[in-house]
Design an enzyme around this catalytic site. Sequence first.
Site, PDB file in Angstrom:
ATOM      1  CD  GLU A 283      -2.457   1.847   0.438  1.00 48.63           C
ATOM      2  OE1 GLU A 283      -2.421   3.077   0.220  1.00 48.63           O
ATOM      3  OE2 GLU A 283      -3.142   1.059  -0.248  1.00 48.63           O
ATOM      4  CD  GLN A 284      -0.334   5.455  -3.774  1.00 49.64           C
ATOM      5  OE1 GLN A 284       0.657   5.705  -4.468  1.00 49.64           O
ATOM      6  NE2 GLN A 284      -1.547   5.807  -4.122  1.00 49.64           N
TER       7      GLN A 284
ATOM      8  NE  ARG B 185     -14.902   4.314   0.691  1.00 53.04           N
ATOM      9  CZ  ARG B 185     -15.364   3.658  -0.362  1.00 53.04           C
ATOM     10  NH1 ARG B 185     -16.632   3.774  -0.721  1.00 53.04           N
ATOM     11  NH2 ARG B 185     -14.577   2.879  -1.075  1.00 53.04           N
TER      12      ARG B 185
ATOM     13  CE1 TYR C 277     -24.589   5.663   4.016  1.00 48.23           C
ATOM     14  CE2 TYR C 277     -25.862   5.967   2.013  1.00 48.23           C
ATOM     15  CZ  TYR C 277     -24.661   5.734   2.635  1.00 48.23           C
ATOM     16  OH  TYR C 277     -23.521   5.572   1.884  1.00 48.23           O
TER      17      TYR C 277
ATOM     18  CG  ASP D  18     -13.159   1.487  -7.670  1.00 45.82           C
ATOM     19  OD1 ASP D  18     -14.221   0.898  -7.962  1.00 45.82           O
ATOM     20  OD2 ASP D  18     -13.087   2.377  -6.800  1.00 45.82           O
TER      21      ASP D  18
END
Length: 403
Positions: free
Chosen positions: A38-39, A113, A219, A297
Amino acid sequence: MLGSNIETPEIAILGGGIGGLAAAAFLRRAGLRSMVYEQAPALKEVGAGLVVAPNAARLLRRLGVMEALLRGAVRLDVGWEFRRWQDGTVLSAEDLATGCERLYGEHTYTVHRAELLEVIRSAVPEETVRLGNRCTTLDLGGERPSLRFADGEVVEADIVIGADGVHSVVRGAIAEPRPAAFSGLCAFRALVPGDRAPSFARRHAQTLWIGPNHHLVHYPISAGRFVNLVAFAPAGEDLVESWTAQATIEEFLLEFDGWDPRLVDLIRAAETPGRWALLDRAPLPRWSRGPVTLLGDAAHPMFPFFAQGAAQAIEDAAVLSRCLAEEPADPARALRRYEALRLPRTTRLQAVSHARSDINHLPDGPEQRARDASFTENDPLVANGWIYEYDPDVAMAAETAAG
């Protein structure tokens, strides 16, 4: 040629977001080791809320992380609650409290998230995630794929999984470059502290306000401590595709001037919003090249109008792990199978998500009235069953039975 032990291939995953960590977690569950690169210097998810629909919930349960997720998740009682922009008239609403479990065996939840990322991270050994490692190039010219990082380190692997998002380095080594098209839309994201949100927004409901050229979804998340807002509006040409670009509340309010005063009050209570361009990308014809593939993605970026981006990345991870576990000695063949299983479904979701922007943003008039009338005739929870009933194990069993 694989490394020293073909039954335990070395697997490199680029990207430590939801998709990358889900891949690592499902691979571990299948008995395969991986290393996540992970960067960023720390694991974090920018943005705000997302919906965990039944197709994602059943996979998170399979990973053993649902109990942890439920500490902050909000179980929705109402979903697809469409409201008219001008006065909040309810055009339709779905009973999720009983309907989801009856139809699909799982409920629908909303989460932050960052909370979802953390619970998936808990299923991955800490030593298998390397932070601050930005991949600059992927070389497929040797016996094994070779990854070069910004600090000069070079890592070889038997299998490379590109879960590195819409600006994927891995995608450039697999597919012909296709520049993104400007969609003409921008998105706003913001959080409203729960104690400042009006009561209608604190309900356990996913509400969509639709009007001319705009729509807004809200929400509750984080056990009700916040209300998540995401809104879509026409955009200028100077926006960037970024999770971190900021706007002002005044800019946000201007887009919804003249809308129901209750909605305007909700926006006014929000913290500093983010704002970014939505770029349009055509589906890729392929995701894999030899022992290298794409996920999430990086493979199939989609408009967020069906709230399935994270769910599809988790589905990808579940299918990919099964394919590799069943054919560890032939990763190229395993990845071709993964692609064949996943590409038709994600392409369909890209298409329906794209079409929804036009439907939601109709100007007032005959087409809008026909759309509004259709809400009483259609049941989104049933009509979208092809999304929510999906189970990778069932899909793979059906593929095997079909020969």
